[in-house]
Enzyme design. Sequence first.
Site, PDB file in Angstrom:
ATOM      1  N   ASP A  36      46.032   0.032  57.143  1.00  0.00           N
ATOM      2  CA  ASP A  36      46.020  -0.881  58.292  1.00  0.00           C
ATOM      3  C   ASP A  36      47.475  -1.110  58.719  1.00  0.00           C
ATOM      4  O   ASP A  36      48.291  -0.206  58.653  1.00  0.00           O
ATOM      5  CB  ASP A  36      45.342  -2.176  57.831  1.00  0.00           C
ATOM      6  CG  ASP A  36      44.860  -3.041  58.973  1.00  0.00           C
ATOM      7  OD1 ASP A  36      45.289  -2.823  60.095  1.00  0.00           O
ATOM      8  OD2 ASP A  36      44.071  -3.965  58.708  1.00  0.00           O
ATOM      9  N   GLY A  40      50.128  -6.356  54.944  1.00  0.00           N
ATOM     10  CA  GLY A  40      48.924  -6.838  54.263  1.00  0.00           C
ATOM     11  C   GLY A  40      48.367  -8.123  54.837  1.00  0.00           C
ATOM     12  O   GLY A  40      48.616  -8.493  55.993  1.00  0.00           O
ATOM     13  N   CYS A  42      49.104 -11.179  54.005  1.00  0.00           N
ATOM     14  CA  CYS A  42      50.123 -12.211  54.205  1.00  0.00           C
ATOM     15  C   CYS A  42      50.679 -12.194  55.632  1.00  0.00           C
ATOM     16  O   CYS A  42      50.669 -13.218  56.317  1.00  0.00           O
ATOM     17  CB  CYS A  42      51.232 -11.988  53.175  1.00  0.00           C
ATOM     18  SG  CYS A  42      52.578 -13.138  53.326  1.00  0.00           S
ATOM     19  N   GLY A 114      43.614   5.397  51.352  1.00  0.00           N
ATOM     20  CA  GLY A 114      43.863   6.150  50.129  1.00  0.00           C
ATOM     21  C   GLY A 114      42.693   6.061  49.168  1.00  0.00           C
ATOM     22  O   GLY A 114      42.037   5.019  49.054  1.00  0.00           O
ATOM     23  N   GLY A 180      34.450 -25.027  51.865  1.00  0.00           N
ATOM     24  CA  GLY A 180      35.528 -24.745  50.907  1.00  0.00           C
ATOM     25  C   GLY A 180      36.741 -25.613  51.195  1.00  0.00           C
ATOM     26  O   GLY A 180      37.354 -25.506  52.257  1.00  0.00           O
ATOM     27  N   GLY A 181      37.053 -26.489  50.243  1.00  0.00           N
ATOM     28  CA  GLY A 181      38.201 -27.388  50.408  1.00  0.00           C
ATOM     29  C   GLY A 181      39.399 -26.943  49.594  1.00  0.00           C
ATOM     30  O   GLY A 181      40.162 -27.760  49.089  1.00  0.00           O
ATOM     31  N   HIS A 420      73.682 -37.416  51.345  1.00  0.00           N
ATOM     32  CA  HIS A 420      73.007 -38.539  52.005  1.00  0.00           C
ATOM     33  C   HIS A 420      73.240 -38.447  53.509  1.00  0.00           C
ATOM     34  O   HIS A 420      74.354 -38.155  53.926  1.00  0.00           O
ATOM     35  CB  HIS A 420      73.573 -39.867  51.486  1.00  0.00           C
ATOM     36  CG  HIS A 420      72.994 -41.056  52.183  1.00  0.00           C
ATOM     37  ND1 HIS A 420      71.726 -41.508  51.927  1.00  0.00           N
ATOM     38  CD2 HIS A 420      73.505 -41.871  53.152  1.00  0.00           C
ATOM     39  CE1 HIS A 420      71.476 -42.563  52.700  1.00  0.00           C
ATOM     40  NE2 HIS A 420      72.541 -42.803  53.451  1.00  0.00           N
TER      41      HIS A 420
END
Length: 443
Positions: A36, A40, A42, A114, A180-181, A420
């Site tokens: 593809d 991938g 990600c 492949g 799905g949580g 800071h």
Amino acid sequence: MSDKFDIIVLGGGPGGYAAAIRAAQLGARVALVEKDRTGGTCLNRGCIPTKALIACSSLYERIGNARKFGISAENTTIDLNAVIDRKNAVVEKAIKNLEVVIRNNKIEIIRGTGKVIEPGKVEIESVESGKSTVESRILILATGSSPAPLPGLPFDRDRFLSSDDILDNRTPLERLDIVGGGVIGIHFAQFYASIGCKVTIHEALPEILPGVDEEIVGLVKRVLKRKDVNILTGTRFEPSKAEGETLICVGRVPNLSGIEALSLKMDKRSVAVNDKMGTSMKHVYAVGDLASKKMLAHVAFEQGVVAAENAMGGNRTFSYDNIPFAIYTSPEIGCVGMTEKEALAAGKSIKIGKFPFAALGISQAVGEIEGKIKVVADEAGTILGVHILGPEATTLIGSATLAIKNGLKLEQLAETFEAHPTYSEGLQEAALNALKRSLHILN
Ligand code: FAD
């Protein structure tokens, strides 16, 4: 005649391309086989596109608060078409950049599907050039994973959608059920709720985000509920009762197609590997979602590097200890190491330090006051875990990871200067709090 390489890497996602690059750096002639687009899950369907979407919804939300900053920005709208176009442009650019790096490392990218036909021999089938074979002594398998459907309920790209399907949705949704949580479900809940969609999360377990510190889960639930997200836990989703689109995020399954001929030893649904990323077969390594106990891109990168170094004669091991993770809610979540519950379950006497972002000057100045930092240490003060919900938590967790990986103690974190005003001061203050030496809150 087939082309010969030192190493063939099957799959061009984070695990595969990291392995290919490291092997090439060590002098190997490498082929990277990808059916593809490079990058991938990600780059194409995961980490980067979701964050590109969330960048838009977060900005939209922030503009909604503009009046508090003395800015009038009435009648703001969000155009989902433009959001998806931008997401696609971001992905396109990231892929192009990655391909330049791969090619400059003199890695041959072979486009096609492949199929390992015997150890060291891979048949490649592509629409453009038909069938060919490549050979190498060493194989690194990195074929990744795909969204898992609910049993008996295949994805139909209409009502029951996978995370791949919904990424390119250009139609504003009035409501969305998410089954799905876990991290992926929560990412989409964050995006859709922020752009005005009524989201319901259905989680079969007693709590969302399993593995995340309970206190942080409590905070994120409060944030999501404020966005009108309905969170149902401990209940099974009933497909027949679904009214509109339903996004199914119940996990991912390793992609085994193309490697069946090797008959590798399995560990449940994943390819079994040792800590050197070697499989049950000599000269065959497996990395990333295909073989991982944690399906994360940075885990895949590191496993790819470990496999490549070992393939080139090295002696590296991979450990699952102290792997950080990031969740792009608003505010963000960053976690590393043991939760309070895990440390107690391991029989440790612990010290806890906490610091609310509201007590930081920078938080007040920027208007990002929600959340806290929690540090878990053992009795001797060695830092075991850090759990953050708040602004820039996904970046702050990097310092915490460095501290834990190097066995630092609370004193060392507390006595490390932080500039800071910055959010990093919160990390220092959480360590000070564990030592009962807080400067900006009462102990
Ligand atoms: P993949 O990225 O899946 O790559 C495998 C590649 O192999 C694919 O390109 C595939 O086409 C190719 N391939 C498969 N079979 C063959 C074959 N036979 N021939 C040739 N090529 C083949 N992780 C994070 O760390 N942070 C995040 O914020 C994050 N967000 C995510 C959000 C979503 C919505 C999703 C779905 C995932 C997210 N992840 C995140 C997880 C991360 O994307 C994966 O852990 C990572 O991509 C795994 O890398 P991999 O190389 O193992 O596999």
